[in-house]
Write an enzyme that holds these catalytic residues in place. Structure first.
Site, PDB file in Angstrom:
ATOM      1  N   PRO A 151       0.794  -1.232   0.000  1.00 21.12           N
ATOM      2  CA  PRO A 151       0.000   0.000   0.000  1.00 21.12           C
ATOM      3  C   PRO A 151       0.830   1.287   0.000  1.00 21.12           C
ATOM      4  O   PRO A 151       1.829   1.401   0.692  1.00 21.12           O
ATOM      5  CB  PRO A 151      -0.811  -0.105   1.298  1.00 21.12           C
ATOM      6  CG  PRO A 151      -0.093  -1.086   2.143  1.00 21.12           C
ATOM      7  CD  PRO A 151       0.540  -2.061   1.180  1.00 21.12           C
ATOM      8  N   ASN A 152       0.355   2.212  -0.811  1.00 20.44           N
ATOM      9  CA  ASN A 152       0.877   3.583  -0.953  1.00 20.44           C
ATOM     10  C   ASN A 152       2.183   3.679  -1.737  1.00 20.44           C
ATOM     11  O   ASN A 152       2.636   4.782  -2.028  1.00 20.44           O
ATOM     12  CB  ASN A 152       1.040   4.269   0.429  1.00 20.44           C
ATOM     13  CG  ASN A 152      -0.290   4.420   1.128  1.00 20.44           C
ATOM     14  OD1 ASN A 152      -1.247   4.935   0.543  1.00 20.44           O
ATOM     15  ND2 ASN A 152      -0.395   3.950   2.355  1.00 20.44           N
ATOM     16  N   ARG A 171       5.088  12.090  -3.350  1.00 19.71           N
ATOM     17  CA  ARG A 171       4.871  12.682  -2.020  1.00 19.71           C
ATOM     18  C   ARG A 171       6.007  12.236  -1.098  1.00 19.71           C
ATOM     19  O   ARG A 171       6.626  11.206  -1.327  1.00 19.71           O
ATOM     20  CB  ARG A 171       3.547  12.206  -1.404  1.00 19.71           C
ATOM     21  CG  ARG A 171       2.403  12.128  -2.365  1.00 19.71           C
ATOM     22  CD  ARG A 171       1.328  13.155  -2.077  1.00 19.71           C
ATOM     23  NE  ARG A 171       0.340  13.078  -3.151  1.00 19.71           N
ATOM     24  CZ  ARG A 171      -0.767  12.346  -3.094  1.00 19.71           C
ATOM     25  NH1 ARG A 171      -1.048  11.678  -2.000  1.00 19.71           N
ATOM     26  NH2 ARG A 171      -1.607  12.310  -4.109  1.00 19.71           N
ATOM     27  N   TYR A 195      11.152   8.807   1.371  1.00 22.76           N
ATOM     28  CA  TYR A 195      11.210   7.686   0.425  1.00 22.76           C
ATOM     29  C   TYR A 195      11.927   8.003  -0.887  1.00 22.76           C
ATOM     30  O   TYR A 195      11.995   7.150  -1.764  1.00 22.76           O
ATOM     31  CB  TYR A 195       9.784   7.187   0.144  1.00 22.76           C
ATOM     32  CG  TYR A 195       9.130   6.650   1.404  1.00 22.76           C
ATOM     33  CD1 TYR A 195       9.651   5.542   2.060  1.00 22.76           C
ATOM     34  CD2 TYR A 195       8.009   7.268   1.957  1.00 22.76           C
ATOM     35  CE1 TYR A 195       9.085   5.061   3.220  1.00 22.76           C
ATOM     36  CE2 TYR A 195       7.422   6.791   3.123  1.00 22.76           C
ATOM     37  CZ  TYR A 195       7.969   5.688   3.739  1.00 22.76           C
ATOM     38  OH  TYR A 195       7.418   5.213   4.904  1.00 22.76           O
ATOM     39  N   ASN A 199       7.900  -5.845  -0.953  1.00 26.04           N
ATOM     40  CA  ASN A 199       7.835  -4.708  -0.035  1.00 26.04           C
ATOM     41  C   ASN A 199       6.377  -4.608   0.386  1.00 26.04           C
ATOM     42  O   ASN A 199       5.537  -4.087  -0.352  1.00 26.04           O
ATOM     43  CB  ASN A 199       8.308  -3.409  -0.699  1.00 26.04           C
ATOM     44  CG  ASN A 199       8.353  -2.257   0.320  1.00 26.04           C
ATOM     45  OD1 ASN A 199       7.807  -2.366   1.432  1.00 26.04           O
ATOM     46  ND2 ASN A 199       8.986  -1.166  -0.045  1.00 26.04           N
ATOM     47  N   ALA A 210       3.204  -0.876   4.822  1.00 26.28           N
ATOM     48  CA  ALA A 210       2.663  -0.852   6.198  1.00 26.28           C
ATOM     49  C   ALA A 210       2.158  -2.222   6.654  1.00 26.28           C
ATOM     50  O   ALA A 210       2.164  -2.516   7.860  1.00 26.28           O
ATOM     51  CB  ALA A 210       1.542   0.181   6.283  1.00 26.28           C
ATOM     52  N   GLU A 241      12.262  -9.993   1.794  1.00 26.38           N
ATOM     53  CA  GLU A 241      11.595  -8.781   2.305  1.00 26.38           C
ATOM     54  C   GLU A 241      12.449  -7.563   1.966  1.00 26.38           C
ATOM     55  O   GLU A 241      13.650  -7.550   2.241  1.00 26.38           O
ATOM     56  CB  GLU A 241      11.424  -8.913   3.816  1.00 26.38           C
ATOM     57  CG  GLU A 241      10.783  -7.691   4.447  1.00 26.38           C
ATOM     58  CD  GLU A 241      10.637  -7.810   5.970  1.00 26.38           C
ATOM     59  OE1 GLU A 241      10.977  -8.871   6.544  1.00 26.38           O
ATOM     60  OE2 GLU A 241      10.175  -6.825   6.574  1.00 26.38           O
ATOM     61  N   HIS A 292      12.719  -3.158   1.980  1.00 24.13           N
ATOM     62  CA  HIS A 292      12.225  -1.836   2.373  1.00 24.13           C
ATOM     63  C   HIS A 292      13.159  -0.766   1.852  1.00 24.13           C
ATOM     64  O   HIS A 292      14.392  -0.943   1.877  1.00 24.13           O
ATOM     65  CB  HIS A 292      12.125  -1.715   3.900  1.00 24.13           C
ATOM     66  CG  HIS A 292      11.174  -2.696   4.480  1.00 24.13           C
ATOM     67  ND1 HIS A 292       9.813  -2.556   4.369  1.00 24.13           N
ATOM     68  CD2 HIS A 292      11.384  -3.856   5.129  1.00 24.13           C
ATOM     69  CE1 HIS A 292       9.227  -3.595   4.943  1.00 24.13           C
ATOM     70  NE2 HIS A 292      10.156  -4.401   5.402  1.00 24.13           N
ATOM     71  N   ARG A 311      13.667   3.798  12.497  1.00 23.44           N
ATOM     72  CA  ARG A 311      12.519   4.707  12.445  1.00 23.44           C
ATOM     73  C   ARG A 311      11.633   4.536  13.687  1.00 23.44           C
ATOM     74  O   ARG A 311      12.120   4.098  14.727  1.00 23.44           O
ATOM     75  CB  ARG A 311      11.745   4.464  11.137  1.00 23.44           C
ATOM     76  CG  ARG A 311      12.590   4.753   9.889  1.00 23.44           C
ATOM     77  CD  ARG A 311      11.788   4.629   8.621  1.00 23.44           C
ATOM     78  NE  ARG A 311      10.700   5.590   8.584  1.00 23.44           N
ATOM     79  CZ  ARG A 311       9.668   5.529   7.716  1.00 23.44           C
ATOM     80  NH1 ARG A 311       9.630   4.546   6.831  1.00 23.44           N
ATOM     81  NH2 ARG A 311       8.722   6.436   7.728  1.00 23.44           N
TER      82      ARG A 311
HETATM   83  O1  CA2 Z   1      10.636   1.673   3.773  1.00 26.29           O
HETATM   84  C1  CA2 Z   1       9.779   1.003   3.195  1.00 26.29           C
HETATM   85  O2  CA2 Z   1       9.920   0.535   2.068  1.00 26.29           O
HETATM   86  C2  CA2 Z   1       8.420   0.806   3.876  1.00 26.29           C
HETATM   87  O3  CA2 Z   1       7.958  -0.502   3.553  1.00 26.29           O
HETATM   88  C3  CA2 Z   1       7.508   1.861   3.305  1.00 26.29           C
HETATM   89  C4  CA2 Z   1       6.125   1.861   3.957  1.00 26.29           C
HETATM   90  C5  CA2 Z   1       6.240   1.906   5.471  1.00 26.29           C
HETATM   91  O4  CA2 Z   1       4.957   1.809   6.056  1.00 26.29           O
HETATM   92  C6  CA2 Z   1       7.143   0.815   6.012  1.00 26.29           C
HETATM   93  O5  CA2 Z   1       7.252   0.974   7.414  1.00 26.29           O
HETATM   94  C7  CA2 Z   1       8.508   0.897   5.394  1.00 26.29           C
HETATM   95  C8  CA2 Z   1       5.312   3.057   3.488  1.00 26.29           C
HETATM   96  C9  CA2 Z   1       5.109   3.135   2.021  1.00 26.29           C
HETATM   97  C10 CA2 Z   1       4.401   4.407   1.718  1.00 26.29           C
HETATM   98  O6  CA2 Z   1       5.015   5.022   0.608  1.00 26.29           O
HETATM   99  C11 CA2 Z   1       4.751   6.316   0.383  1.00 26.29           C
HETATM  100  C12 CA2 Z   1       5.391   6.875  -0.701  1.00 26.29           C
HETATM  101  C13 CA2 Z   1       5.197   8.199  -0.980  1.00 26.29           C
HETATM  102  C14 CA2 Z   1       4.340   8.953  -0.202  1.00 26.29           C
HETATM  103  C15 CA2 Z   1       3.689   8.382   0.862  1.00 26.29           C
HETATM  104  C16 CA2 Z   1       3.890   7.063   1.142  1.00 26.29           C
END
Ligand code: CA2
Length: 145
Positions: free
Chosen positions: A9-10, A17, A22, A73, A76, A97, A99, A106
């Site tokens: 997700p996201n 964003r 990221y 990946n 969340a 896995e 990230h 974090r």
């Molecule tokens: O660091 C990573 O790859 C994560 O899997 C990214 C997730 C986060 O919840 C994990 O703890 C670590 C979040 C992905 C959301 O990606 C976004 C990208 C741009 C704007 C907002 C969110």
């Protein structure tokens, strides 16, 4: 070798964003770099993203018999999803896995990965390069088999 790359997700918002956390690379750019590297390795990649937990579960289940390795990946869902953990364990497909960020550096709620125990290993903190490192790891898993 056939490799399934799944993004949760996201991650479709990457590069659009929160570039501070990221990075500025979009998911499409990461996928292009992965495709290029996989081609050089002689591997076949399939890339999918979903914001829906059940869809990811379904893809992991279906990977059995069709893919040699999964690069995941789970975003969340990494920290919340017993369903994804169970699907990885049930599929029996070696899963790496990945990230972008170093989840251990974090917020505390990101330190725990519910999927880590059923994955071959975890690559975290190298930005978009985490995915490319995972491709190397995938080749290594296969070579050891
Ligand atoms: O660091 C990573 O790859 C994560 O899997 C990214 C997730 C986060 O919840 C994990 O703890 C670590 C979040 C992905 C959301 O990606 C976004 C990208 C741009 C704007 C907002 C969110």
């Amino acid at each position: 070798m056939k490799i399934l790359v799944l993004n949760g997700p996201n991650l479709n918002l990457l590069g659009q964003r929160e570039p501070g956390i990221y990075g500025q690379t979009t998911l499409a750019e990461i996928e292009k770099a992965l495709q290029q590297k996989a081609k050089g390795q002689g591997n076949e990649l399939e890339l999918r993203q979903s914001n829906i937990e059940g869809e990811l579960v379904g893809w992991i289940q279906e990977a059995r018999g069709s893919f040699d390795v999964i690069i995941l990946n789970a975003a969340a869902y990494t920290h919340t999803s017993v369903a994804l953990r169970d699907a990885i364990a049930a599929s029996g497909v070696p899963t790496i896995e990945v990230h972008l960020s170093n989840i251990h550096a974090r917020e505390e709620f990101r330190h725990k990965s519910l999927i880590a125990g059923v994955c071959v290993g975890q690559i975290a903190g190298f930005g978009a390069n985490s995915y490319l490192l995972a491709l190397d790891a995938a080749v290594n898993i296969k070579a050891k088999k």
